[in-house]
Design a protein around this motif. Structure first.
Motif, PDB file in Angstrom:
ATOM      1  N   UNK A 171       0.801  -1.228   0.000  1.00 59.20           N
ATOM      2  CA  UNK A 171       0.000   0.000   0.000  1.00 59.20           C
ATOM      3  C   UNK A 171       0.835   1.280   0.000  1.00 59.20           C
ATOM      4  N   UNK A 172       1.886   1.313  -0.799  1.00 58.60           N
ATOM      5  CA  UNK A 172       2.645   2.567  -0.873  1.00 58.60           C
ATOM      6  C   UNK A 172       1.994   3.541  -1.855  1.00 58.60           C
ATOM      7  N   UNK A 184       2.756   4.274  -4.698  1.00 58.76           N
ATOM      8  CA  UNK A 184       3.701   4.975  -5.569  1.00 58.76           C
ATOM      9  C   UNK A 184       3.381   4.733  -7.042  1.00 58.76           C
ATOM     10  N   UNK A 206      -6.185  -2.883  -4.883  1.00 53.04           N
ATOM     11  CA  UNK A 206      -7.105  -2.851  -3.745  1.00 53.04           C
ATOM     12  C   UNK A 206      -8.486  -3.389  -4.145  1.00 53.04           C
ATOM     13  N   UNK A 259      -8.253  -7.075  -4.135  1.00 56.19           N
ATOM     14  CA  UNK A 259      -8.303  -7.561  -2.746  1.00 56.19           C
ATOM     15  C   UNK A 259      -9.747  -7.630  -2.263  1.00 56.19           C
ATOM     16  N   UNK A 274       4.425  10.027  -0.062  1.00 59.13           N
ATOM     17  CA  UNK A 274       4.222   9.563   1.317  1.00 59.13           C
ATOM     18  C   UNK A 274       4.288   8.042   1.431  1.00 59.13           C
ATOM     19  N   UNK A 275       3.742   7.364   0.424  1.00 58.99           N
ATOM     20  CA  UNK A 275       3.634   5.912   0.496  1.00 58.99           C
ATOM     21  C   UNK A 275       4.982   5.212   0.619  1.00 58.99           C
ATOM     22  N   UNK A 276       5.965   5.686  -0.139  1.00 62.25           N
ATOM     23  CA  UNK A 276       7.284   5.066  -0.085  1.00 62.25           C
ATOM     24  C   UNK A 276       7.968   5.381   1.250  1.00 62.25           C
ATOM     25  N   UNK A 318       6.361   3.095   3.692  1.00 63.73           N
ATOM     26  CA  UNK A 318       6.865   1.732   3.503  1.00 63.73           C
ATOM     27  C   UNK A 318       8.232   1.575   4.172  1.00 63.73           C
ATOM     28  N   UNK A 363       9.147  -0.585   7.691  1.00 64.01           N
ATOM     29  CA  UNK A 363      10.138  -1.666   7.784  1.00 64.01           C
ATOM     30  C   UNK A 363      11.180  -1.355   8.854  1.00 64.01           C
ATOM     31  N   UNK A 421      -3.553   2.222   8.511  1.00 65.43           N
ATOM     32  CA  UNK A 421      -3.737   2.703   7.130  1.00 65.43           C
ATOM     33  C   UNK A 421      -3.615   1.553   6.140  1.00 65.43           C
ATOM     34  N   UNK A 422      -2.592   0.712   6.336  1.00 69.69           N
ATOM     35  CA  UNK A 422      -2.365  -0.393   5.400  1.00 69.69           C
ATOM     36  C   UNK A 422      -3.547  -1.363   5.426  1.00 69.69           C
ATOM     37  N   UNK A 466      -6.781   0.487   3.793  1.00 70.79           N
ATOM     38  CA  UNK A 466      -6.705   0.584   2.324  1.00 70.79           C
ATOM     39  C   UNK A 466      -6.636  -0.806   1.699  1.00 70.79           C
ATOM     40  N   UNK A 467      -6.033  -1.735   2.431  1.00 69.75           N
ATOM     41  CA  UNK A 467      -5.902  -3.098   1.912  1.00 69.75           C
ATOM     42  C   UNK A 467      -7.215  -3.821   1.760  1.00 69.75           C
ATOM     43  N   UNK A 507      -9.391   4.136  -0.045  1.00 72.25           N
ATOM     44  CA  UNK A 507      -8.302   3.988  -1.026  1.00 72.25           C
ATOM     45  C   UNK A 507      -8.026   5.308  -1.732  1.00 72.25           C
ATOM     46  N   UNK A 527      -6.097   7.875   0.531  1.00 71.75           N
ATOM     47  CA  UNK A 527      -5.026   7.266   1.337  1.00 71.75           C
ATOM     48  C   UNK A 527      -4.017   8.301   1.819  1.00 71.75           C
ATOM     49  N   UNK A 528      -3.777   9.329   1.028  1.00 69.98           N
ATOM     50  CA  UNK A 528      -2.820  10.362   1.461  1.00 69.98           C
ATOM     51  C   UNK A 528      -3.371  11.137   2.656  1.00 69.98           C
TER      52      UNK A 528
END
Lengths: 257, 132
Positions: free
Chosen positions: A221-222, A224, A240, A243, B25-27, B30, B34, B93-94, B97-98, B103, B106-107
């Motif tokens: 869910x990035x 990008x 999504x 999913x 933002x998403x990257x 991510x 991690x 959030x993950x 949206x998942x 969706x 998401x930002x």
């Protein structure tokens, strides 16, 4: 050069197998309003015939010239030199990420297309989908024909917009960390093909593929891919949506439906 | 530069997903997710190690507690709290949206949750300063 030409400085990543990589600086004169791809053409034509880069249509239809310009994935054919130079001097040009580099700015797209065709169904099709567009003749006094555009045309535009440039693969952090991931382009293709098909077996096969190893659950869910797609395909939205469809199917199975 | 070699078949290179130039933002989410995951797992083992001091008797434990009053440990606590807040709220959030929720927004969702993380962090800091 004419008075309308400008000097442009570029910093291009050079690479040959076995020789490692380095950044090489070039300065070329290009016409005002030119694109980065034209500047690379000028380097190739006037300074260095060994520069490797890919190009074809020059109008953002083929996706061949996708590369990283100042650290962002873009199509070089529609990226203005002036705008790129404002961002960073010299303009830095690098190959896409997450794909093996053949030489300089050329990446090997074989793995990319192998993912796209993993289902034997995705992207490749035997016939164009039929749009629900009716064409009604206007009065004879007019030479034009009236086209009744369906309300959901956007859906079809998105389906058919992917130019397979590989930008979504390059920007995806999940692709960077996990080479078993099918990736945004292939999954968007699965979604598109699934909505276009009327065959229940094919549809179920595609959903199983999306749900399988390397499928939608490897996406983190990035978003990008959606943010960088030059054609507004919205791969993340497609993932999504897949999913949601998978969860709906599981939910239905729980209740014997 | 080693960019070209890194693009060769072995794709699992942190330098790729940690290269945040030009990313959105998403990257960032991510990469931070991690990093905080790795940090929190490391913290868990440190925490278990610290708890094992209890087996050495009250004096050892009290001595350790006195050590933790130092500003360095307070700063470490703050880092752990930031990690927990980011990881848990970004995880929300993950998950949302998942499963198809928000969706398209998401930002906004990410920014709102990060604002909530900042507020919670400030509240925790305020409570810490009041209670000493």
């Amino acid at each position: 050069m004419t008075a309308e030409s400008v000097a442009v400085d570029l910093e291009v990543l050079r690479y040959r197998p076995g020789e490692g990589s380095r950044l090489e600086n070039f300065s070329v004169q290009v016409a005002k309003g030119t694109k980065v791809l034209d500047a690379l053409d000028a380097i190739w034509a006037t300074l260095d015939h060994s520069l490797m880069f890919r190009r074809a249509c020059h109008h953002s239809s083929c996706g061949a010239c996708a590369m990283r310009i100042n650290g962002r994935e873009r199509l070089a054919c529609v990226t203005q030199v002036a705008e790129a130079a404002e961002e960073h001097q010299p303009i830095r040009v690098e190959p896409l990420h997450n794909l093996p580099v053949v030489g300089d700015l050329v990446v090997d797209v074989a793995g990319f297309f192998a993912r796209m065709t993993a289902s034997d169904l995705v992207i490749t099709r035997s016939a164009e989908p039929e749009l629900p567009v009716s064409v009604d003749p206007l009065p004879a006094s007019l030479s034009l024909r009236q086209v009744v555009v369906p309300e959901d045309l956007d859906r079809f535009i998105r389906f058919e917009s992917c130019i397979e440039c590989g930008i979504c693969v390059s920007v995806c952090p999940s692709m960077a960390a996990d080479d078993g991931f099918l990736g945004p382009a292939a999954l968007a293709g699965i979604h598109r093909t699934r909505e276009a098909t009327g065959d229940a077996t094919e549809s179920a096969h595609l959903l199983a593929l999306a749900d399988g190893d390397g499928g939608v659950w490897r996406c983190h869910s990035s978003f990008e891919c959606t943010a960088s797609c030059p054609q507004a395909v919205d791969p993340a939205g497609r993932i999504m949506s897949l999913r949601g469809q998978i969860l709906a199917r599981r939910w239905g199975r729980m209740w014997g439906r | 530069m080693k960019v070209a070699e890194e693009a060769a078949p072995g794709l699992r290179r942190p330098s790729r997903w940690l290269d945040l130039r030009g990313r959105h933002e998403g990257a960032w989410a991510y990469a931070l997710n991690r990093l905080t995951a790795i940090g929190l797992i490391a913290y868990l083992y440190v925490h278990l190690g610290v708890l094992s001091l209890l087996a050495h008797g009250p004096s050892t434990w009290n001595s350790f507690l006195a050590t933790t009053k130092a500003p360095f440990f307070t700063a470490l606590d703050a880092v752990v709290l930031l990690g927990v807040l980011f990881h848990s709220l970004n995880g929300i959030r993950v998950v949302l949206t998942g499963v198809g929720v928000a969706v398209r927004w998401h930002r906004l969702l990410f920014r709102s949750l990060m604002a909530l993380a900042a507020i919670l962090f400030l509240v925790a800091g305020l409570l810490w300063s009041i209670r000493g």
